[in-house]
Design an enzyme around this catalytic site. Structure first.
Site, PDB file in Angstrom:
ATOM      1  N   GLN A  17      30.813 -42.296 -63.699  1.00  0.00           N
ATOM      2  CA  GLN A  17      31.329 -41.877 -62.397  1.00  0.00           C
ATOM      3  C   GLN A  17      31.617 -43.045 -61.455  1.00  0.00           C
ATOM      4  O   GLN A  17      32.336 -42.882 -60.482  1.00  0.00           O
ATOM      5  CB  GLN A  17      30.339 -40.895 -61.744  1.00  0.00           C
ATOM      6  CG  GLN A  17      30.246 -39.592 -62.511  1.00  0.00           C
ATOM      7  CD  GLN A  17      29.236 -38.637 -61.913  1.00  0.00           C
ATOM      8  OE1 GLN A  17      28.067 -38.665 -62.273  1.00  0.00           O
ATOM      9  NE2 GLN A  17      29.660 -37.788 -60.997  1.00  0.00           N
ATOM     10  N   HIS A 111      23.934 -39.713 -69.427  1.00  0.00           N
ATOM     11  CA  HIS A 111      24.349 -38.911 -68.271  1.00  0.00           C
ATOM     12  C   HIS A 111      25.743 -38.348 -68.567  1.00  0.00           C
ATOM     13  O   HIS A 111      26.759 -38.894 -68.153  1.00  0.00           O
ATOM     14  CB  HIS A 111      24.342 -39.752 -66.990  1.00  0.00           C
ATOM     15  CG  HIS A 111      24.446 -38.924 -65.736  1.00  0.00           C
ATOM     16  ND1 HIS A 111      23.562 -39.032 -64.689  1.00  0.00           N
ATOM     17  CD2 HIS A 111      25.328 -37.964 -65.366  1.00  0.00           C
ATOM     18  CE1 HIS A 111      23.896 -38.176 -63.727  1.00  0.00           C
ATOM     19  NE2 HIS A 111      24.982 -37.516 -64.113  1.00  0.00           N
ATOM     20  N   ASN A 155      20.199 -36.509 -68.909  1.00  0.00           N
ATOM     21  CA  ASN A 155      20.465 -35.913 -67.602  1.00  0.00           C
ATOM     22  C   ASN A 155      20.861 -34.436 -67.741  1.00  0.00           C
ATOM     23  O   ASN A 155      21.751 -34.100 -68.523  1.00  0.00           O
ATOM     24  CB  ASN A 155      21.610 -36.654 -66.912  1.00  0.00           C
ATOM     25  CG  ASN A 155      21.908 -36.083 -65.534  1.00  0.00           C
ATOM     26  OD1 ASN A 155      21.091 -36.201 -64.624  1.00  0.00           O
ATOM     27  ND2 ASN A 155      23.056 -35.453 -65.381  1.00  0.00           N
ATOM     28  N   GLU A 156      20.191 -33.603 -66.968  1.00  0.00           N
ATOM     29  CA  GLU A 156      20.499 -32.165 -66.944  1.00  0.00           C
ATOM     30  C   GLU A 156      20.618 -31.602 -68.350  1.00  0.00           C
ATOM     31  O   GLU A 156      21.662 -31.077 -68.758  1.00  0.00           O
ATOM     32  CB  GLU A 156      21.738 -31.883 -66.079  1.00  0.00           C
ATOM     33  CG  GLU A 156      21.469 -32.294 -64.631  1.00  0.00           C
ATOM     34  CD  GLU A 156      22.497 -31.825 -63.624  1.00  0.00           C
ATOM     35  OE1 GLU A 156      23.614 -31.485 -64.024  1.00  0.00           O
ATOM     36  OE2 GLU A 156      22.167 -31.806 -62.416  1.00  0.00           O
TER      37      GLU A 156
HETATM   38  C1  BGC Z   1      25.279 -34.365 -62.061  1.00  0.00           C
HETATM   39  C2  BGC Z   1      26.113 -35.421 -61.388  1.00  0.00           C
HETATM   40  C3  BGC Z   1      27.126 -34.772 -60.460  1.00  0.00           C
HETATM   41  C4  BGC Z   1      26.333 -34.041 -59.396  1.00  0.00           C
HETATM   42  C5  BGC Z   1      27.157 -33.432 -58.290  1.00  0.00           C
HETATM   43  C6  BGC Z   1      24.869 -33.228 -61.158  1.00  0.00           C
HETATM   44  O1  BGC Z   1      25.025 -32.050 -61.854  1.00  0.00           O
HETATM   45  O2  BGC Z   1      24.160 -34.941 -62.702  1.00  0.00           O
HETATM   46  O3  BGC Z   1      26.728 -36.205 -62.385  1.00  0.00           O
HETATM   47  O4  BGC Z   1      28.024 -35.658 -59.934  1.00  0.00           O
HETATM   48  O5  BGC Z   1      25.584 -33.019 -59.996  1.00  0.00           O
HETATM   49  O6  BGC Z   1      27.918 -32.363 -58.697  1.00  0.00           O
END
Ligand code: BGC
Length: 431
Positions: A17, A111, A155-156
Protein backbone atom coordinates in the site's frame (compact mmCIF):
# COMPACT_ATOMS: atom_id res chain seq x y z
CA UNK A 1 -3.79 11.53 29.07
CA UNK A 2 -0.63 9.47 28.58
CA UNK A 3 -0.44 5.69 28.52
CA UNK A 4 1.87 3.75 30.82
CA UNK A 5 5.58 3.49 30.09
CA UNK A 6 6.24 0.81 27.50
CA UNK A 7 2.75 1.08 25.93
CA UNK A 8 3.10 1.31 22.17
CA UNK A 9 1.58 4.32 20.48
CA UNK A 10 2.20 3.70 16.82
CA UNK A 11 0.98 3.82 13.26
CA UNK A 12 0.68 1.02 10.71
CA UNK A 13 1.27 0.51 7.01
CA UNK A 14 1.47 -2.48 4.65
CA UNK A 15 4.23 -2.88 2.07
CA UNK A 16 2.08 -2.99 -1.05
CA UNK A 17 0.00 0.00 0.00
CA UNK A 18 2.93 2.34 0.47
CA UNK A 19 6.21 1.08 -1.01
CA UNK A 20 5.47 1.24 -4.75
CA UNK A 21 6.51 -0.98 -7.66
CA UNK A 22 5.78 -4.29 -6.02
CA UNK A 23 6.12 -5.91 -9.42
CA UNK A 24 6.43 -9.58 -8.47
CA UNK A 25 3.23 -9.63 -6.44
CA UNK A 26 -0.17 -11.04 -7.35
CA UNK A 27 -1.82 -7.65 -6.79
CA UNK A 28 0.46 -5.90 -9.26
CA UNK A 29 -0.73 -8.34 -11.95
CA UNK A 30 -4.38 -8.03 -10.97
CA UNK A 31 -4.24 -4.24 -10.97
CA UNK A 32 -2.99 -4.23 -14.55
CA UNK A 33 -5.53 -6.64 -16.06
CA UNK A 34 -7.64 -4.90 -18.73
CA UNK A 35 -10.82 -5.68 -16.72
CA UNK A 36 -9.31 -5.10 -13.32
CA UNK A 37 -11.57 -4.47 -10.33
CA UNK A 38 -9.08 -1.91 -9.11
CA UNK A 39 -9.96 1.75 -9.55
CA UNK A 40 -6.31 2.43 -10.37
CA UNK A 41 -2.99 0.59 -10.11
CA UNK A 42 -0.69 1.02 -7.10
CA UNK A 43 2.21 2.21 -9.28
CA UNK A 44 4.78 4.12 -7.24
CA UNK A 45 2.32 4.24 -4.30
CA UNK A 46 3.89 6.53 -1.66
CA UNK A 47 7.45 5.62 -2.67
CA UNK A 48 7.91 4.52 0.93
CA UNK A 49 10.49 2.01 -0.31
CA UNK A 50 12.82 4.94 -0.92
CA UNK A 51 11.41 7.38 1.63
CA UNK A 52 10.97 5.17 4.70
CA UNK A 53 13.62 7.11 6.66
CA UNK A 54 11.72 10.38 6.22
CA UNK A 55 8.44 8.69 7.16
CA UNK A 56 9.91 7.11 10.29
CA UNK A 57 11.48 10.46 11.19
CA UNK A 58 8.08 12.21 10.97
CA UNK A 59 6.53 9.47 13.11
CA UNK A 60 9.30 9.76 15.70
CA UNK A 61 9.30 13.55 15.81
CA UNK A 62 5.56 13.52 16.53
CA UNK A 63 6.24 11.35 19.59
CA UNK A 64 5.04 7.93 18.39
CA UNK A 65 7.09 5.00 19.65
CA UNK A 66 6.05 2.07 17.43
CA UNK A 67 5.81 1.39 13.72
CA UNK A 68 3.90 -1.59 12.37
CA UNK A 69 4.81 -2.44 8.78
CA UNK A 70 5.00 -5.50 6.59
CA UNK A 71 7.87 -7.13 4.78
CA UNK A 72 6.91 -8.09 1.23
CA UNK A 73 7.13 -11.79 0.40
CA UNK A 74 7.09 -11.04 -3.35
CA UNK A 75 10.24 -8.93 -3.00
CA UNK A 76 12.03 -11.33 -0.66
CA UNK A 77 11.20 -14.45 -2.72
CA UNK A 78 10.35 -13.13 -6.20
CA UNK A 79 10.72 -16.61 -7.72
CA UNK A 80 10.04 -19.86 -5.98
CA UNK A 81 13.05 -20.74 -3.84
CA UNK A 82 15.12 -17.67 -4.84
CA UNK A 83 15.57 -15.40 -1.84
CA UNK A 84 16.82 -11.92 -2.60
CA UNK A 85 19.47 -10.75 -0.14
CA UNK A 86 19.28 -7.20 -1.40
CA UNK A 87 15.63 -7.00 -0.40
CA UNK A 88 16.27 -8.51 3.02
CA UNK A 89 18.98 -5.91 3.45
CA UNK A 90 16.39 -3.24 2.66
CA UNK A 91 14.13 -4.41 5.48
CA UNK A 92 17.14 -4.74 7.80
CA UNK A 93 17.73 -1.05 7.16
CA UNK A 94 14.09 -0.17 7.85
CA UNK A 95 14.25 -2.04 11.17
CA UNK A 96 17.56 -0.35 12.07
CA UNK A 97 16.06 3.02 11.26
CA UNK A 98 13.26 2.28 13.74
CA UNK A 99 15.66 1.06 16.42
CA UNK A 100 17.96 4.06 15.99
CA UNK A 101 14.94 6.31 16.57
CA UNK A 102 13.75 4.43 19.65
CA UNK A 103 10.74 3.13 17.72
CA UNK A 104 9.57 -0.49 18.17
CA UNK A 105 9.27 -2.24 14.80
CA UNK A 106 6.23 -4.57 14.72
CA UNK A 107 6.66 -6.64 11.59
CA UNK A 108 3.94 -8.42 9.63
CA UNK A 109 5.07 -11.25 7.36
CA UNK A 110 1.98 -11.36 5.17
CA UNK A 111 -0.33 -8.41 4.61
CA UNK A 112 -2.68 -9.52 1.79
CA UNK A 113 -0.16 -9.63 -1.08
CA UNK A 114 1.66 -12.80 -2.14
CA UNK A 115 4.25 -13.57 -4.79
CA UNK A 116 2.55 -14.17 -8.16
CA UNK A 117 4.28 -17.59 -8.39
CA UNK A 118 2.52 -18.73 -5.20
CA UNK A 119 -0.86 -17.98 -6.74
CA UNK A 120 0.03 -19.89 -9.88
CA UNK A 121 0.62 -22.86 -7.57
CA UNK A 122 -2.91 -22.68 -6.16
CA UNK A 123 -2.46 -19.83 -3.70
CA UNK A 124 -4.41 -19.79 -0.46
CA UNK A 125 -6.41 -22.93 -1.18
CA UNK A 126 -3.37 -25.12 -1.95
CA UNK A 127 -1.83 -27.33 0.71
CA UNK A 128 1.69 -26.52 -0.53
CA UNK A 129 1.25 -22.89 0.59
CA UNK A 130 1.62 -23.96 4.23
CA UNK A 131 5.16 -25.20 3.62
CA UNK A 132 6.07 -22.24 1.36
CA UNK A 133 4.94 -19.83 4.06
CA UNK A 134 6.84 -21.73 6.76
CA UNK A 135 10.02 -21.59 4.69
CA UNK A 136 9.61 -17.84 4.07
CA UNK A 137 8.91 -17.15 7.78
CA UNK A 138 11.97 -19.14 8.69
CA UNK A 139 14.19 -17.22 6.23
CA UNK A 140 12.97 -13.83 7.45
CA UNK A 141 13.54 -14.84 11.08
CA UNK A 142 17.06 -16.11 10.38
CA UNK A 143 17.90 -12.88 8.60
CA UNK A 144 16.06 -10.28 10.67
CA UNK A 145 15.00 -11.99 13.88
CA UNK A 146 17.88 -10.67 15.99
CA UNK A 147 16.43 -7.17 15.70
CA UNK A 148 12.77 -8.08 16.31
CA UNK A 149 10.59 -8.54 19.37
CA UNK A 150 7.17 -8.76 17.69
CA UNK A 151 6.03 -10.58 14.56
CA UNK A 152 2.50 -10.75 13.17
CA UNK A 153 2.42 -13.79 10.89
CA UNK A 154 -0.73 -13.10 8.85
CA UNK A 155 -2.78 -9.92 8.64
CA UNK A 156 -6.53 -10.39 9.04
CA UNK A 157 -6.38 -14.15 8.85
CA UNK A 158 -10.20 -14.15 8.90
CA UNK A 159 -10.65 -11.92 5.84
CA UNK A 160 -11.37 -14.79 3.41
CA UNK A 161 -14.42 -16.04 5.29
CA UNK A 162 -15.78 -12.50 5.64
CA UNK A 163 -15.42 -12.12 1.89
CA UNK A 164 -17.10 -15.46 1.24
CA UNK A 165 -20.08 -14.36 3.34
CA UNK A 166 -20.30 -10.92 1.79
CA UNK A 167 -19.93 -12.22 -1.78
CA UNK A 168 -22.80 -14.62 -1.18
CA UNK A 169 -24.93 -11.84 0.24
CA UNK A 170 -23.96 -9.52 -2.57
CA UNK A 171 -24.87 -12.07 -5.25
CA UNK A 172 -28.25 -12.60 -3.60
CA UNK A 173 -28.92 -8.89 -3.36
CA UNK A 174 -27.80 -8.32 -6.93
CA UNK A 175 -30.14 -11.07 -8.12
CA UNK A 176 -33.03 -9.64 -6.15
CA UNK A 177 -32.24 -6.16 -7.37
CA UNK A 178 -32.15 -7.36 -10.94
CA UNK A 179 -35.51 -9.05 -10.52
CA UNK A 180 -37.05 -5.98 -8.97
CA UNK A 181 -35.29 -3.85 -11.58
CA UNK A 182 -34.06 -1.77 -8.71
CA UNK A 183 -30.57 -1.38 -7.38
CA UNK A 184 -30.19 -2.31 -3.74
CA UNK A 185 -26.76 -3.85 -4.29
CA UNK A 186 -24.50 -1.03 -3.22
CA UNK A 187 -25.63 -1.35 0.39
CA UNK A 188 -23.65 -4.54 0.88
CA UNK A 189 -20.32 -3.01 -0.06
CA UNK A 190 -19.49 -1.11 3.08
CA UNK A 191 -19.70 -4.02 5.47
CA UNK A 192 -16.26 -5.45 5.01
CA UNK A 193 -13.50 -3.48 6.74
CA UNK A 194 -11.31 -3.18 3.66
CA UNK A 195 -11.48 -1.41 0.30
CA UNK A 196 -13.30 -3.67 -2.16
CA UNK A 197 -15.30 -2.77 -5.29
CA UNK A 198 -17.92 -5.51 -5.32
CA UNK A 199 -20.06 -3.98 -8.04
CA UNK A 200 -17.12 -3.63 -10.38
CA UNK A 201 -15.96 -7.15 -9.57
CA UNK A 202 -19.34 -8.62 -10.52
CA UNK A 203 -19.54 -6.65 -13.77
CA UNK A 204 -16.04 -7.71 -14.74
CA UNK A 205 -16.36 -11.34 -13.78
CA UNK A 206 -16.63 -12.79 -17.26
CA UNK A 207 -13.64 -10.92 -18.72
CA UNK A 208 -11.61 -11.13 -15.56
CA UNK A 209 -11.84 -14.94 -15.59
CA UNK A 210 -10.19 -15.06 -19.01
CA UNK A 211 -7.51 -12.55 -18.11
CA UNK A 212 -6.78 -14.23 -14.80
CA UNK A 213 -6.39 -17.55 -16.60
CA UNK A 214 -3.68 -15.95 -18.70
CA UNK A 215 -1.94 -14.26 -15.78
CA UNK A 216 -2.16 -17.03 -13.18
CA UNK A 217 -3.13 -20.19 -15.10
CA UNK A 218 -6.55 -20.28 -13.45
CA UNK A 219 -9.75 -18.26 -13.98
CA UNK A 220 -10.17 -17.92 -10.22
CA UNK A 221 -6.80 -17.17 -8.65
CA UNK A 222 -6.80 -17.78 -4.91
CA UNK A 223 -5.20 -14.56 -3.77
CA UNK A 224 -5.38 -14.00 -0.02
CA UNK A 225 -8.19 -11.48 -0.21
CA UNK A 226 -10.69 -13.67 -2.01
CA UNK A 227 -13.62 -15.73 -0.80
CA UNK A 228 -12.19 -18.66 1.21
CA UNK A 229 -13.63 -22.13 1.51
CA UNK A 230 -13.77 -23.61 5.04
CA UNK A 231 -10.78 -25.78 4.03
CA UNK A 232 -8.86 -22.69 2.88
CA UNK A 233 -9.72 -21.00 6.17
CA UNK A 234 -8.12 -23.87 8.08
CA UNK A 235 -5.15 -23.84 5.74
CA UNK A 236 -4.51 -20.23 6.77
CA UNK A 237 -4.53 -21.34 10.42
CA UNK A 238 -2.05 -24.14 9.68
CA UNK A 239 0.17 -21.68 7.81
CA UNK A 240 0.11 -19.44 10.89
CA UNK A 241 0.97 -22.27 13.27
CA UNK A 242 3.78 -23.63 11.11
CA UNK A 243 5.26 -20.15 10.69
CA UNK A 244 5.02 -19.52 14.42
CA UNK A 245 6.79 -22.81 15.19
CA UNK A 246 9.52 -21.92 12.68
CA UNK A 247 10.04 -18.47 14.22
CA UNK A 248 10.14 -19.89 17.76
CA UNK A 249 12.62 -22.61 16.75
CA UNK A 250 15.06 -19.90 15.69
CA UNK A 251 14.21 -17.12 18.16
CA UNK A 252 12.01 -18.33 21.02
CA UNK A 253 12.03 -14.86 22.57
CA UNK A 254 10.13 -13.21 19.67
CA UNK A 255 6.48 -12.61 20.51
CA UNK A 256 4.30 -14.04 17.76
CA UNK A 257 0.63 -13.61 16.88
CA UNK A 258 -1.71 -13.00 13.98
CA UNK A 259 -4.27 -10.27 13.44
CA UNK A 260 -8.04 -10.48 12.93
CA UNK A 261 -10.53 -8.07 11.39
CA UNK A 262 -13.17 -7.72 14.10
CA UNK A 263 -16.43 -5.80 13.91
CA UNK A 264 -18.28 -4.69 17.00
CA UNK A 265 -21.25 -7.01 16.48
CA UNK A 266 -24.31 -5.62 18.22
CA UNK A 267 -27.63 -7.40 18.64
CA UNK A 268 -30.85 -5.44 18.80
CA UNK A 269 -33.73 -7.39 20.36
CA UNK A 270 -34.25 -10.51 18.28
CA UNK A 271 -30.89 -10.17 16.54
CA UNK A 272 -28.92 -12.22 19.08
CA UNK A 273 -28.67 -15.46 17.07
CA UNK A 274 -27.31 -13.56 14.03
CA UNK A 275 -24.76 -11.63 16.08
CA UNK A 276 -23.64 -14.82 17.83
CA UNK A 277 -23.25 -16.70 14.55
CA UNK A 278 -21.24 -13.83 13.09
CA UNK A 279 -18.94 -13.75 16.15
CA UNK A 280 -18.41 -17.53 15.88
CA UNK A 281 -17.40 -17.12 12.27
CA UNK A 282 -15.34 -13.96 12.70
CA UNK A 283 -13.56 -14.87 15.94
CA UNK A 284 -14.54 -17.82 18.10
CA UNK A 285 -13.81 -20.72 15.77
CA UNK A 286 -10.16 -19.53 15.45
CA UNK A 287 -9.53 -19.80 19.19
CA UNK A 288 -8.14 -23.36 19.19
CA UNK A 289 -5.44 -22.23 16.74
CA UNK A 290 -4.43 -18.99 18.45
CA UNK A 291 -5.14 -19.57 22.15
CA UNK A 292 -1.46 -20.12 22.99
CA UNK A 293 -0.16 -17.23 20.85
CA UNK A 294 1.84 -14.51 22.60
CA UNK A 295 -0.60 -11.85 21.50
CA UNK A 296 -3.57 -11.21 19.24
CA UNK A 297 -3.64 -8.24 16.86
CA UNK A 298 -7.06 -6.61 17.08
CA UNK A 299 -8.19 -4.67 13.99
CA UNK A 300 -11.41 -2.74 14.19
CA UNK A 301 -13.01 0.06 12.19
CA UNK A 302 -16.76 0.02 12.82
CA UNK A 303 -19.78 -1.84 14.18
CA UNK A 304 -22.43 -4.06 12.60
CA UNK A 305 -25.94 -4.34 14.02
CA UNK A 306 -28.36 -7.25 13.77
CA UNK A 307 -32.14 -7.36 14.12
CA UNK A 308 -34.63 -10.23 13.98
CA UNK A 309 -34.17 -10.53 10.18
CA UNK A 310 -30.38 -10.40 10.23
CA UNK A 311 -27.87 -7.65 9.44
CA UNK A 312 -29.23 -4.10 9.59
CA UNK A 313 -28.21 -1.11 7.48
CA UNK A 314 -26.35 1.75 9.21
CA UNK A 315 -28.56 3.59 11.68
CA UNK A 316 -30.60 6.43 10.18
CA UNK A 317 -28.58 9.64 10.06
CA UNK A 318 -25.28 7.99 11.00
CA UNK A 319 -22.18 9.79 9.81
CA UNK A 320 -20.27 7.67 7.31
CA UNK A 321 -16.55 7.32 6.72
CA UNK A 322 -15.24 7.66 3.16
CA UNK A 323 -15.41 3.86 3.16
CA UNK A 324 -19.22 4.05 3.40
CA UNK A 325 -19.51 2.49 6.83
CA UNK A 326 -20.53 4.12 10.07
CA UNK A 327 -18.03 6.27 11.99
CA UNK A 328 -18.21 4.61 15.40
CA UNK A 329 -14.98 4.83 17.42
CA UNK A 330 -16.66 3.30 20.48
CA UNK A 331 -16.45 -0.03 18.63
CA UNK A 332 -12.82 -0.58 19.57
CA UNK A 333 -13.42 -0.75 23.32
CA UNK A 334 -16.37 -3.08 22.82
CA UNK A 335 -14.32 -5.43 20.65
CA UNK A 336 -11.37 -5.48 23.08
CA UNK A 337 -13.69 -6.36 25.97
CA UNK A 338 -15.44 -9.05 23.94
CA UNK A 339 -12.16 -10.63 22.81
CA UNK A 340 -10.89 -10.59 26.40
CA UNK A 341 -13.79 -12.78 27.51
CA UNK A 342 -12.38 -15.63 25.42
CA UNK A 343 -8.69 -14.90 24.74
CA UNK A 344 -6.37 -14.55 27.71
CA UNK A 345 -3.11 -13.49 26.00
CA UNK A 346 -1.87 -9.96 25.38
CA UNK A 347 -3.71 -7.76 22.91
CA UNK A 348 -2.22 -5.20 20.55
CA UNK A 349 -4.50 -2.93 18.57
CA UNK A 350 -2.69 -3.45 15.27
CA UNK A 351 -5.21 -1.36 13.28
CA UNK A 352 -7.96 1.15 14.02
CA UNK A 353 -8.61 4.21 11.93
CA UNK A 354 -10.81 6.50 9.90
CA UNK A 355 -10.83 7.52 6.25
CA UNK A 356 -11.95 11.13 6.17
CA UNK A 357 -11.01 14.36 4.42
CA UNK A 358 -11.62 16.24 7.68
CA UNK A 359 -8.67 15.71 10.01
CA UNK A 360 -10.51 17.22 12.99
CA UNK A 361 -12.91 14.27 12.61
CA UNK A 362 -9.89 11.94 12.85
CA UNK A 363 -8.70 13.70 16.00
CA UNK A 364 -12.14 13.25 17.58
CA UNK A 365 -12.14 9.59 16.47
CA UNK A 366 -8.73 9.03 18.10
CA UNK A 367 -9.80 10.75 21.30
CA UNK A 368 -12.84 8.48 21.70
CA UNK A 369 -11.07 5.28 20.62
CA UNK A 370 -8.10 5.87 22.94
CA UNK A 371 -10.33 6.76 25.89
CA UNK A 372 -11.90 3.33 25.39
CA UNK A 373 -8.48 1.66 25.36
CA UNK A 374 -7.57 3.51 28.55
CA UNK A 375 -10.69 2.20 30.31
CA UNK A 376 -9.75 -1.33 29.23
CA UNK A 377 -6.28 -0.88 30.73
CA UNK A 378 -7.76 0.50 33.94
CA UNK A 379 -9.80 -2.71 34.18
CA UNK A 380 -6.63 -4.77 33.90
CA UNK A 381 -7.04 -5.92 30.28
CA UNK A 382 -3.53 -6.54 28.91
CA UNK A 383 -3.56 -4.20 25.92
CA UNK A 384 0.08 -3.55 25.01
CA UNK A 385 -0.24 -1.01 22.27
CA UNK A 386 -2.33 0.95 19.77
CA UNK A 387 -1.35 1.35 16.12
CA UNK A 388 -3.44 3.75 14.08
CA UNK A 389 -4.22 2.86 10.46
CA UNK A 390 -2.50 4.45 8.70
CA UNK A 391 0.71 6.47 8.91
CA UNK A 392 0.23 7.75 5.33
CA UNK A 393 -2.63 8.35 2.94
CA UNK A 394 -2.07 5.30 0.78
CA UNK A 395 -3.31 2.71 -1.71
CA UNK A 396 -6.59 1.39 -0.32
CA UNK A 397 -6.60 -1.77 -2.45
CA UNK A 398 -9.42 -1.86 -5.02
CA UNK A 399 -10.50 1.64 -4.02
CA UNK A 400 -7.15 3.12 -4.99
CA UNK A 401 -5.78 6.34 -3.51
CA UNK A 402 -9.11 8.07 -2.88
CA UNK A 403 -9.46 6.94 0.75
CA UNK A 404 -7.53 9.16 3.12
CA UNK A 405 -6.81 7.23 6.33
CA UNK A 406 -3.42 8.87 6.89
CA UNK A 407 -1.90 10.88 9.72
CA UNK A 408 0.30 12.24 6.95
CA UNK A 409 -1.00 13.42 3.57
CA UNK A 410 1.04 12.59 0.49
CA UNK A 411 1.12 14.69 -2.65
CA UNK A 412 1.29 11.92 -5.20
CA UNK A 413 2.76 14.09 -7.94
CA UNK A 414 5.76 15.16 -5.85
CA UNK A 415 5.62 12.55 -3.04
CA UNK A 416 5.83 15.44 -0.61
CA UNK A 417 4.74 14.53 2.93
CA UNK A 418 2.37 16.81 4.84
CA UNK A 419 1.77 15.80 8.44
CA UNK A 420 -1.80 16.41 9.62
CA UNK A 421 -2.61 17.68 13.14
CA UNK A 422 -3.79 14.16 14.05
CA UNK A 423 -0.18 12.91 13.86
CA UNK A 424 1.01 15.12 16.73
CA UNK A 425 -2.28 14.54 18.54
CA UNK A 426 -1.66 10.78 18.55
CA UNK A 427 1.98 11.26 19.52
CA UNK A 428 0.81 13.17 22.59
CA UNK A 429 -0.57 9.92 24.06
CA UNK A 430 2.87 8.30 24.24
CA UNK A 431 4.73 8.32 27.53
C1 BGC B 1 -6.36 -3.80 6.18
C2 BGC B 1 -5.65 -2.63 5.58
C3 BGC B 1 -6.65 -1.65 5.00
C4 BGC B 1 -7.50 -1.15 6.15
C5 BGC B 1 -8.48 -0.06 5.80
C6 BGC B 1 -7.62 -3.45 6.94
O1 BGC B 1 -8.59 -4.36 6.61
O2 BGC B 1 -5.49 -4.58 6.97
O3 BGC B 1 -4.74 -3.10 4.61
O4 BGC B 1 -6.07 -0.63 4.29
O5 BGC B 1 -8.21 -2.23 6.69
O6 BGC B 1 -9.51 -0.49 5.01
Amino acid sequence: MAFPKGFFIGAATAAHQVEGNNIHSDYWRQELLPHSSFTEPSGAACDHYNRYAEDIRLLTEAGLNAYRFSVEWARIEPEEGRFDEKEIEHYRNVIRCCRDSGVEPIVTLHHFTSPAWLIRKGGWEAESTVEYFRRYASYVTEQLGAELSYICTINEANMGLQLAAISKRYMLMAEQAQKAAASGAKQAEGKVQVGMNFEKMMENMKFAAMENAQAFGTPQPQVFVSARTPEGDMLVMRAHREAKAAIKAIRPEIRVGLTLSLHDLQALPGGEPFAEAAWDEEFRHYLPYIADDDFLGVQNYTRTQYGPQGQLPCPEGAELAQMDYEIYPEALEHVIRRVREEFSGDLIVTENGLATADDSRRVAFLRTALAGVERCLADGIPVRGYCYWSLLDNFEWQKGFSMTFGLIAVDRATQKRMPKPSLAFLGGFAE
